[in-house]
Design an enzyme around this catalytic site. Structure first.
Site, PDB file in Angstrom:
ATOM      1  N   LYS A  54      29.829  67.748  18.064  1.00 54.33           N
ATOM      2  CA  LYS A  54      29.416  68.472  16.585  1.00 54.33           C
ATOM      3  C   LYS A  54      29.127  67.367  15.535  1.00 54.33           C
ATOM      4  O   LYS A  54      28.320  67.581  14.883  1.00 54.33           O
ATOM      5  CB  LYS A  54      30.496  69.450  16.085  1.00 54.33           C
ATOM      6  CG  LYS A  54      30.877  70.654  16.845  1.00 54.33           C
ATOM      7  CD  LYS A  54      32.256  71.267  16.693  1.00 54.33           C
ATOM      8  CE  LYS A  54      32.170  72.528  17.609  1.00 54.33           C
ATOM      9  NZ  LYS A  54      33.317  73.041  17.613  1.00 54.33           N
ATOM     10  N   GLN A  98      39.046  72.876  14.745  1.00 53.88           N
ATOM     11  CA  GLN A  98      38.823  73.162  16.082  1.00 53.88           C
ATOM     12  C   GLN A  98      40.047  73.692  16.714  1.00 53.88           C
ATOM     13  O   GLN A  98      41.177  73.411  16.337  1.00 53.88           O
ATOM     14  CB  GLN A  98      38.654  71.763  16.785  1.00 53.88           C
ATOM     15  CG  GLN A  98      38.226  71.541  18.237  1.00 53.88           C
ATOM     16  CD  GLN A  98      36.953  72.358  18.520  1.00 53.88           C
ATOM     17  OE1 GLN A  98      35.936  71.933  17.916  1.00 53.88           O
ATOM     18  NE2 GLN A  98      37.019  73.091  19.669  1.00 53.88           N
ATOM     19  N   ASP A 121      32.424  78.684  10.587  1.00 50.68           N
ATOM     20  CA  ASP A 121      32.808  79.117  12.044  1.00 50.68           C
ATOM     21  C   ASP A 121      32.523  80.693  11.526  1.00 50.68           C
ATOM     22  O   ASP A 121      32.412  81.583  12.829  1.00 50.68           O
ATOM     23  CB  ASP A 121      34.247  79.146  12.391  1.00 50.68           C
ATOM     24  CG  ASP A 121      34.183  78.143  13.580  1.00 50.68           C
ATOM     25  OD1 ASP A 121      32.921  77.934  14.170  1.00 50.68           O
ATOM     26  OD2 ASP A 121      35.115  77.383  13.688  1.00 50.68           O
TER      27      ASP A 121
END
Ligand code: NAD
Length: 306
Positions: A54, A98, A121
Site C-alpha cells: 500500500k 490494517q 476503507d
C-alpha cells in the site's frame, strides 16, 4: 466458448497511472498533496506485506504516505489517540487501519473513531449507511467491491437490468458489492451459507460475484453461457504437481471449467486482488478532492479514456 480473461493486474496498473496524473494536477493546481496514513499493530507477516505494498502504491501515485507500525502490546487507548491525531492532521486525507488488530483492541471502536470523510476503507457506519441509502456520491465505498464493479463495467458496459448474484454476505465484500450492483441498476440476489440450491441461482445470473473463501466451490457447469464471473476468493491449496510441499492460490470458482461457459472471467491471482489497492488509492484521491470542495472523479470513465 472460452471466456475472455479479465486482466485485473493490467487494469489496476492503468488505474494507478491515471491516479498519479490526477494527483500531480491536484498538487500543481490546488497545492494539495493527497495524504494517506496506514496504521498497523503487531507483527503479522501477511499484514506487513499488504502494508508495504500500500505504501509503495501511494508513493507511485504521488501521494504523501506515512506508516505507523506499532508493537503488538500497544494499548487500545494509544491506538485511539493515534487515530484522533490523524483525524486532526490536515495533511492526511485517508486513514487505513490494517486488520486484524490484536485481540485486546476493540476493532469496531477503532474503525468507528476514524472520521467518515477519511475512512478510505469505507467501513465506518456512516459510509455503510450512505451506500445502503443509495448516496454513493457522498460515501467512501469499500475497495474490493468497488474494484469488482469497475471490472464488470469495463467488460459489460451498462449493467442496467442484468441479473447479478453475489455469493457471500460479509460486511467488507458481499453486502457492499450487492449495494453497488443495485446502484448500477442490476437485479441483485445475495446467497450465503444458508442459501438452498445455489447452482440454480448461479445458472440464472448474468453476473456472478463469488466472495466465499471456499476453494473452487462454484462449479463450471453452473455458470450461465455468456455470463461475467468475478472471483474475489483467495484460497491457498496444496499443489503436489509443483513439487513436494508446494501450494498455489485459487479462487472460489473452478476457473478452467467456468471459462468454458463464461464470456468474461477474472483469474486468481491477477484479477480482483490488484484492483483492491488501486481503489484504495482512488478513495484517497477522492477524500483529498472532497476536502478542497472539488468534484469526484469517475474512475471507470478515466480508465476508458486512453
Ligand atoms: P467471510 O468469511 O467474511 O464471508 C464469507 C461469506 O461466504 C459469508 O457471508 C458466508 O455466509 C458465505 N458462505 C459460506 N459458505 C457458503 C456456501 N456454502 N454457499 C454460499 N455462501 C457461503 O469472507 P470475506 O471476507 O467476504 O472474503 C471472502 C473471500 O474473498 C476470501 O477468500 C477472502 O480471502 C477473499 N477476499 C479477497 C479480497 C481481494 O482483494 N481480492 C478482499 C477481501 C476478501
Amino acid at each position: 466458448m472460452t471466456g475472455e480473461r479479465i486482466d485485473g493486474k493490467a487494469i489496476a496498473a492503468d488505474l494507478r497511472a491515471k491516479i498519479a496524473i490526477e494527483a500531480k494536477t491536484l498538487i500543481q493546481e490546488h497545492s494539495l498533496i493527497p495524504g494517506i496514513a496506514v496504521v498497523i499493530v503487531g507483527e503479522d507477516p501477511a499484514s506487513k506485506v499488504y502494508v508495504a505494498s500500500k505504501g509503495k502504491s501511494a508513493k507511485e501515485c504521488n501521494f504523501h504516505s506515512i506508516e505507523h507500525s506499532l508493537p503488538e502490546e500497544t494499548s487500545e487507548a494509544d491506538v485511539l489517540a493515534l487515530i484522533e491525531s490523524l483525524n486532526n492532521d490536515d495533511s492526511i486525507h485517508g486513514i487505513l487501519v490494517q486488520l486484524p488488530l490484536p485481540r485486546h483492541i476493540d476493532e469496531s471502536k477503532v474503525l468507528n473513531l476514524i472520521r467518515p470523510e477519511k475512512d478510505v476503507d469505507g467501513f465506518h457506519p456512516i459510509n455503510v449507511g450512505l451506500l445502503a441509502a443509495g448516496e454513493r456520491d457522498k460515501a467512501l465505498v469499500p475497495c474490493t467491491p468497488a474494484g469488482c464493479l469497475i471490472l464488470a463495467q469495463r467488460v459489460l458496459g451498462d449493467l442496467r437490468g442484468k441479473r447479478a448474484l453475489v455469493i457471500g454476505r460479509s460486511n467488507i465484500v458481499g453486502k457492499p458489492m450487492a449495494a453497488l450492483l443495485l446502484s448500477a441498476h442490476c437485479t441483485v440476489t445475495i446467497a450465503h451459507r444458508h442459501t438452498q440450491d445455489l447452482p440454480s441461482l448461479v445458472k440464472d445470473a448474468d453476473i456472478v460475484v463469488a466472495a466465499v473463501g471456499i476453494p473452487q466451490m462454484v462449479q463450471g457447469d453452473w455458470i450461465k453461457k455468456g455470463a461475467c464471473v468475478i472471483d474475489v476468493g483467495i484460497n491457498r491449496i496444496d499443489a503436489p504437481e509443483r513439487g513436494e510441499g508446494k501450494t498455489r492460490l485459487v479462487g472460489d470458482v473452478d476457473y478452467d471449467a467456468a471459462a468454458e461457459r463464461a464470456a468474461f472471467i477474472t483469474p486468481v491471482p491477477g484479477g480482483v486482488g490488484p484492483m483492491t489497492i488501486a481503489l484504495l488509492m482512488a478513495n484517497t484521491l477522492t477524500a483529498a478532492r472532497r476536502s478542497a470542495g472539488l468534484d469526484d472523479l469517475d474512475f471507470a470513465a478515466l480508465l476508458a479514456d486512453v
